[in-house]
Design a protein around this motif. Structure first.
Motif, mmCIF file in Angstrom:
data_model
loop_
_atom_site.group_PDB
_atom_site.id
_atom_site.type_symbol
_atom_site.label_atom_id
_atom_site.label_comp_id
_atom_site.label_asym_id
_atom_site.label_seq_id
_atom_site.Cartn_x
_atom_site.Cartn_y
_atom_site.Cartn_z
ATOM 1 N N GLY A 46 0.621 -1.145 0.260
ATOM 2 C CA GLY A 46 0.301 -0.794 0.116
ATOM 3 C C GLY A 46 1.341 1.267 0.459
ATOM 4 O O GLY A 46 2.515 0.962 0.174
ATOM 5 N N HIS A 47 0.186 2.174 0.218
ATOM 6 C CA HIS A 47 1.319 3.593 -0.256
ATOM 7 C C HIS A 47 0.949 4.535 1.177
ATOM 8 O O HIS A 47 -0.364 5.140 1.342
ATOM 9 C CB HIS A 47 0.269 4.501 -1.326
ATOM 10 N N PRO A 48 1.080 4.485 2.192
ATOM 11 C CA PRO A 48 1.289 5.239 3.295
ATOM 12 C C PRO A 48 2.012 6.602 3.424
ATOM 13 O O PRO A 48 1.292 7.720 4.118
ATOM 14 C CB PRO A 48 2.471 5.012 4.150
ATOM 15 N N GLY A 49 2.961 6.748 2.180
ATOM 16 C CA GLY A 49 3.216 8.452 2.266
ATOM 17 C C GLY A 49 2.335 9.607 2.260
ATOM 18 O O GLY A 49 2.502 10.050 2.741
ATOM 19 N N GLY A 50 2.105 9.576 1.183
ATOM 20 C CA GLY A 50 0.892 10.417 0.467
ATOM 21 C C GLY A 50 -0.070 10.256 1.148
ATOM 22 O O GLY A 50 -1.607 10.803 0.866
ATOM 23 N N SER A 51 -0.836 9.214 1.535
ATOM 24 C CA SER A 51 -2.108 8.583 2.425
ATOM 25 C C SER A 51 -1.814 9.975 3.887
ATOM 26 O O SER A 51 -2.573 10.687 4.166
ATOM 27 C CB SER A 51 -2.463 7.662 2.723
ATOM 28 N N LEU A 52 -0.886 10.102 4.443
ATOM 29 C CA LEU A 52 -0.283 10.643 5.938
ATOM 30 C C LEU A 52 -0.295 12.568 5.547
ATOM 31 O O LEU A 52 -0.662 13.231 5.883
ATOM 32 C CB LEU A 52 1.093 10.477 6.367
ATOM 33 N N GLY A 53 0.313 12.530 4.354
ATOM 34 C CA GLY A 53 0.596 13.674 3.792
ATOM 35 C C GLY A 53 -0.383 14.514 3.351
ATOM 36 O O GLY A 53 -1.204 15.745 3.756
ATOM 37 N N CYS A 54 -2.280 13.434 3.186
ATOM 38 C CA CYS A 54 -3.311 14.283 3.124
ATOM 39 C C CYS A 54 -4.014 14.322 3.797
ATOM 40 O O CYS A 54 -5.727 14.175 3.350
ATOM 41 C CB CYS A 54 -3.682 13.562 1.726
ATOM 42 N N ALA A 55 -3.326 13.305 5.109
ATOM 43 C CA ALA A 55 -5.486 13.043 6.284
ATOM 44 C C ALA A 55 -5.448 14.275 6.781
ATOM 45 O O ALA A 55 -6.781 14.413 6.924
ATOM 46 C CB ALA A 55 -3.944 12.384 7.673
ATOM 47 N N ASP A 56 -4.635 15.443 6.702
ATOM 48 C CA ASP A 56 -5.534 16.561 7.424
ATOM 49 C C ASP A 56 -5.917 17.450 6.587
ATOM 50 O O ASP A 56 -7.352 17.399 6.748
ATOM 51 C CB ASP A 56 -4.200 17.577 7.752
ATOM 52 N N PHE A 57 -6.098 17.620 5.404
ATOM 53 C CA PHE A 57 -6.667 17.985 4.286
ATOM 54 C C PHE A 57 -8.451 16.784 3.774
ATOM 55 O O PHE A 57 -9.741 17.603 4.199
ATOM 56 C CB PHE A 57 -6.182 17.815 3.020
ATOM 57 N N LEU A 58 -8.175 15.602 4.073
ATOM 58 C CA LEU A 58 -9.313 14.930 3.933
ATOM 59 C C LEU A 58 -10.338 14.915 5.318
ATOM 60 O O LEU A 58 -11.524 14.714 4.919
ATOM 61 C CB LEU A 58 -8.765 13.576 3.356
ATOM 62 N N CYS A 59 -9.643 14.972 6.072
ATOM 63 C CA CYS A 59 -10.290 14.714 7.645
ATOM 64 C C CYS A 59 -11.298 16.391 7.741
ATOM 65 O O CYS A 59 -12.260 16.238 7.763
ATOM 66 C CB CYS A 59 -9.603 14.903 8.572
ATOM 67 N N THR A 60 -10.448 17.483 7.299
ATOM 68 C CA THR A 60 -10.958 18.579 7.553
ATOM 69 C C THR A 60 -12.372 18.373 6.183
ATOM 70 O O THR A 60 -13.290 19.309 6.898
ATOM 71 C CB THR A 60 -9.846 19.552 7.581
ATOM 72 N N LEU A 61 -12.681 18.153 4.926
ATOM 73 C CA LEU A 61 -12.975 17.767 3.926
ATOM 74 C C LEU A 61 -14.353 17.030 4.380
ATOM 75 O O LEU A 61 -15.501 17.826 4.692
ATOM 76 C CB LEU A 61 -12.520 17.437 3.055
ATOM 77 N N TYR A 62 -13.657 16.104 5.131
ATOM 78 C CA TYR A 62 -15.202 15.476 5.224
ATOM 79 C C TYR A 62 -16.007 15.685 6.590
ATOM 80 O O TYR A 62 -17.028 15.092 6.555
ATOM 81 C CB TYR A 62 -14.773 13.895 5.088
ATOM 82 N N PHE A 63 -15.406 15.847 7.289
ATOM 83 C CA PHE A 63 -15.603 16.345 8.886
ATOM 84 C C PHE A 63 -16.445 17.785 8.914
ATOM 85 O O PHE A 63 -17.004 17.679 10.182
ATOM 86 C CB PHE A 63 -15.011 15.200 10.473
ATOM 87 N N HIS A 64 -15.983 18.650 8.227
ATOM 88 C CA HIS A 64 -16.270 20.180 8.616
ATOM 89 C C HIS A 64 -16.734 20.677 6.955
ATOM 90 O O HIS A 64 -17.800 21.474 7.362
ATOM 91 C CB HIS A 64 -14.531 20.662 8.336
ATOM 92 N N LEU A 65 -16.450 19.848 5.831
ATOM 93 C CA LEU A 65 -17.010 21.484 4.810
ATOM 94 C C LEU A 65 -17.625 20.384 3.768
ATOM 95 O O LEU A 65 -18.852 21.053 3.751
ATOM 96 C CB LEU A 65 -15.800 22.108 4.072
ATOM 97 N N LEU A 66 -17.967 19.102 3.810
ATOM 98 C CA LEU A 66 -18.736 18.387 1.977
ATOM 99 C C LEU A 66 -20.048 18.223 3.508
ATOM 100 O O LEU A 66 -20.014 17.800 4.485
ATOM 101 C CB LEU A 66 -17.965 17.130 2.416
ATOM 102 N N GLN A 67 -20.808 18.712 2.305
ATOM 103 C CA GLN A 67 -21.976 18.654 2.933
ATOM 104 C C GLN A 67 -23.079 17.214 2.252
ATOM 105 O O GLN A 67 -22.183 17.069 1.482
ATOM 106 C CB GLN A 67 -23.387 19.830 2.088
ATOM 107 N N LEU A 68 -23.019 16.174 3.256
ATOM 108 C CA LEU A 68 -22.866 15.065 2.107
ATOM 109 C C LEU A 68 -23.601 13.378 3.847
ATOM 110 O O LEU A 68 -23.701 13.640 4.941
ATOM 111 C CB LEU A 68 -21.813 14.469 2.149
ATOM 112 N N ASP A 69 -24.323 12.839 3.467
ATOM 113 C CA ASP A 69 -24.923 11.664 4.224
ATOM 114 C C ASP A 69 -24.134 10.421 3.959
ATOM 115 O O ASP A 69 -25.112 10.073 3.484
ATOM 116 C CB ASP A 69 -26.804 12.293 4.058
ATOM 117 N N PRO A 70 -23.451 10.359 4.576
ATOM 118 C CA PRO A 70 -23.070 9.283 5.396
ATOM 119 C C PRO A 70 -24.022 8.051 5.157
ATOM 120 O O PRO A 70 -23.256 6.441 5.037
ATOM 121 C CB PRO A 70 -22.068 8.898 6.083
ATOM 122 N N SER A 71 -24.668 7.947 5.878
ATOM 123 C CA SER A 71 -25.928 6.711 6.137
ATOM 124 C C SER A 71 -26.715 6.359 5.042
ATOM 125 O O SER A 71 -27.558 5.703 4.862
ATOM 126 C CB SER A 71 -26.813 7.551 7.332
#
Lengths: 280, 318
Positions: free
Chosen positions: A27-52
């Motif tokens: 697997g690919h840890p390097g880029g994943s670790l680098g994008c963790a802050d961005f994706l968490c901010t996007l999915y937990f704060h900004l995107l309007q979505l309904d995971p359920s």
């Protein structure tokens, strides 16, 4: 959501990432670790979505497309932590029969994934299509993408960049993970991107830049980007990140782009990352 | 023998253009994308009627396939239009990942297929596209035989959920299928019944096979002509029923012998009922400039080639 909360989630996501790749020794840890802050901010704060209630059409929801499909560890962890599927399923990553394929796919019907990616350079075109469909459907929600910087060496990206500006696809926010590294070394040495911001500007995009490890700055930049939508231009965010961010021995090198830590290295990594939400 | 009525002469790409306009009227989710070949693909009527559902993407086929795949996520039914060469070989990886593997409802509509593109020469004359497309899981491959059938197929594929490759061409050819015959994906048409040899053809070779059957009739040979307009899924049943009667088969296509309709037939024969087969197709070489009809003759996919193949396969039966 408070910045501290997002940072806590990101710490847990980084633990998930290294555990997932160590678990299957691939697997690919390097880029994943680098994008963790961005994706968490996007999915937990900004995107309007309904995971359920995940639907492929995503009508009325913001859509996200991962164009640099190899960073599935961070993508799957964020999706699971956001509630798209059980967190324990992260344990199946890259295993036979898993919905968590090495690169994102739709054929095993993993909630949260709307398009296969992995062969690079295709996600911007797909996002343009989804954004165009939203306009036809009079759907005001937005479309977001993430691309690797090395991925920008693919010609299709620039076909798509030209199209989005020419056809005023202004409900689209594309983010570039500008970590300066790819499999064979520094992007600058492999095939320099030249003046990256100037290229996007010349193609007719609005360009913003941000520090991909500063949650407050990510929020501010994305909020600003949202205010710029609907004004005739697509928006590109050049996000400076560090490959391997959060684990000392993975930073400052391209070596961890696509290789997994062994059990000993995993222990060292986990000692550097706070367990905030409980490991899967 | 009773001959099939010829209703006129037109190119199959014009059937696509009319069909696209028709289906645009009846289904508002249908959108069309074109890579700078509106006139060649006959997409003008759709563009004029539905300007907000028509997307000119310029000479950027990879981007076109990606955009089409993305549009399906909003429930649209995209029809992409360009030459067969640029619809397949140029964008194989985009189709593979964003359309076939992702199982998106994209209709890849490919004109100027095969050698009958003519004077432009080998760079544009793709003869490998059926093979490339049929190898992709989730992909349906449709090769209609004349103007009317191409029009009906264009309309029918909107109601099918999933990726489709629709292949048609440039030359003016006889129209011989009924005007409003509803197109059924995966159900072959028996055009002429016979007992001595089965000819299974697709695209422009269907008409050539009908002509061959007339010539064979004069020689006392009763050929059965099957229009295998859907290469995948393949209508095994119709093929098997025919060869149980005729005990031999000729495949006829405007495509490489490698990977084409003939290969699909051979797979059925080797697994279900072994009878002699002869292939009419292009044999492992690139095309060249010339008129469509000159090229069909030179590259061995003309009426006489079908006749010869039938005579040969009947010999082998004995």
């Amino acid at each position: 959501m408070e910045i501290q909360e997002i940072e806590n989630i990101a710490s847990q996501v980084r633990r998930d990432i290294v555990r997932m790749v160590a678990n299957v020794s691939s697997g690919h840890p390097g880029g994943s670790l680098g994008c963790a802050d961005f994706l968490c901010t996007l999915y937990f704060h900004l995107l309007q979505l309904d995971p359920s209630h995940f639907s492929m059409d995503g009508k009325g929801e913001d859509l996200f497309f991962l164009s640099n499909g190899h960073i599935t560890p961070v993508f799957y962890s964020v999706l699971a932590r956001r509630g798209y599927f059980p967190v324990n399923e992260l344990d199946t990553f890259r295993r036979l029969g898993s919905r968590l394929q090495g690169h994102p796919s739709t054929d095993k019907k993993l909630p949260g994934v709307r398009m296969a990616s992995g062969s690079l350079g295709q996600g911007l075109s797909v996002a343009i299509g989804a954004a165009t469909a939203k306009k036809l459907n009079k759907d005001k929600s937005l479309v977001y993408t993430l691309h690797g910087d090395g991925e920008l060496q693919e010609g299709q990206i620039w076909e798509a960049a030209m199209y989005a500006a020419a056809k005023k696809v202004d409900n689209l926010i594309a983010t570039i993970d500008y970590n300066g590294k790819q499999i064979d070394g520094n992007v600058e040495d492999v095939l320099s991107l030249g003046s990256l911001a100037q290229k996007w500007i010349a193609f007719g995009w609005e360009v913003l830049e941000m520090d991909g490890h500063n949650v407050k700055e990510i929020i501010q930049t994305l909020e600003k980007a949202k205010t710029m939508t609907g004004k005739g231009k697509p928006i590109c965010i050049i996000m400076k990140t560090e490959m391997g961010k959060g684990i000392d021995y993975m930073m400052g090198t391209h070596k961890w782009h696509g290789s997994a830590p062994n059990q000993e290295q995993l222990k060292i990594a986990l000692d550097q990352l706070k367990e905030t939400l409980g490991d899967y | 023998m009773k001959k099939i009525e010829v209703l006129g002469n037109k190119d199959t790409r014009s059937g696509f253009g009319e069909g696209l306009h028709e289906v645009g009227k009846s289904n508002e989710e249908v959108v069309a994308l074109c890579a700078d070949l509106i006139g060649s693909l006959k997409m003008d009527a759709f563009k004029e009627a539905f300007p907000n559902r028509f997307f000119q993407v310029g000479i950027a086929e990879a981007n076109m396939i990606g955009i089409a795949a993305g549009m399906t996520i909003g429930g649209k039914i995209p029809y992409t239009g360009t030459f067969a060469n640029f619809s397949t070989g140029r964008v194989y990886d985009q189709i593979r990942q964003s359309v076939a593997y992702s199982n998106k409802n994209v209709k890849i509509c490919a004109s100027h297929a095969g050698i009958t593109l003519g004077e432009d020469g080998a760079t544009h004359q793709i003869l490998e596209d059926i093979g490339m497309m049929k190898m992709l899981p989730n992909m349906t491959v449709v090769v209609p035989c004349d103007f009317n059938q191409t029009k009906q197929a264009t309309i029918a594929i909107a109601d099918y959920q999933g990726p489709i490759y629709l292949r048609f061409g440039r030359p003016v050819m006889p129209i011989f299928t009924p005007e409003n015959q509803k197109f059924q994906i995966g159900k072959a048409d028996i055009l002429i019944e016979g007992t001595d040899v089965t000819i299974v053809a697709c695209g422009h070779l269907v008409w050539k096979s009908i002509e061959a059957a007339y010539i064979l009739f004069e020689k006392g040979i009763r050929a059965e002509v099957i229009n295998m307009h859907t290469i995948k899924p393949f209508d095994e049943k119709t093929l098997l029923q025919s060869i149980q009667k005729t005990k031999c088969v000729v495949s006829a296509e405007e495509h490489m012998i490698n990977g084409g309709l003939g290969d699909s037939i051979a797979q059925v024969l080797t697994q279900k009922l072994l009878v002699p087969q002869e292939y009419v197709g292009v044999n492992d070489r690139f095309g060249e400039s010339g008129t469509p009809m000159e090229l069909m003759t030179k590259f061995g996919i003309d009426t006489s080639n079908v006749v010869d193949a039938c005579l040969k396969v009947i010999q082998r039966k004995a």
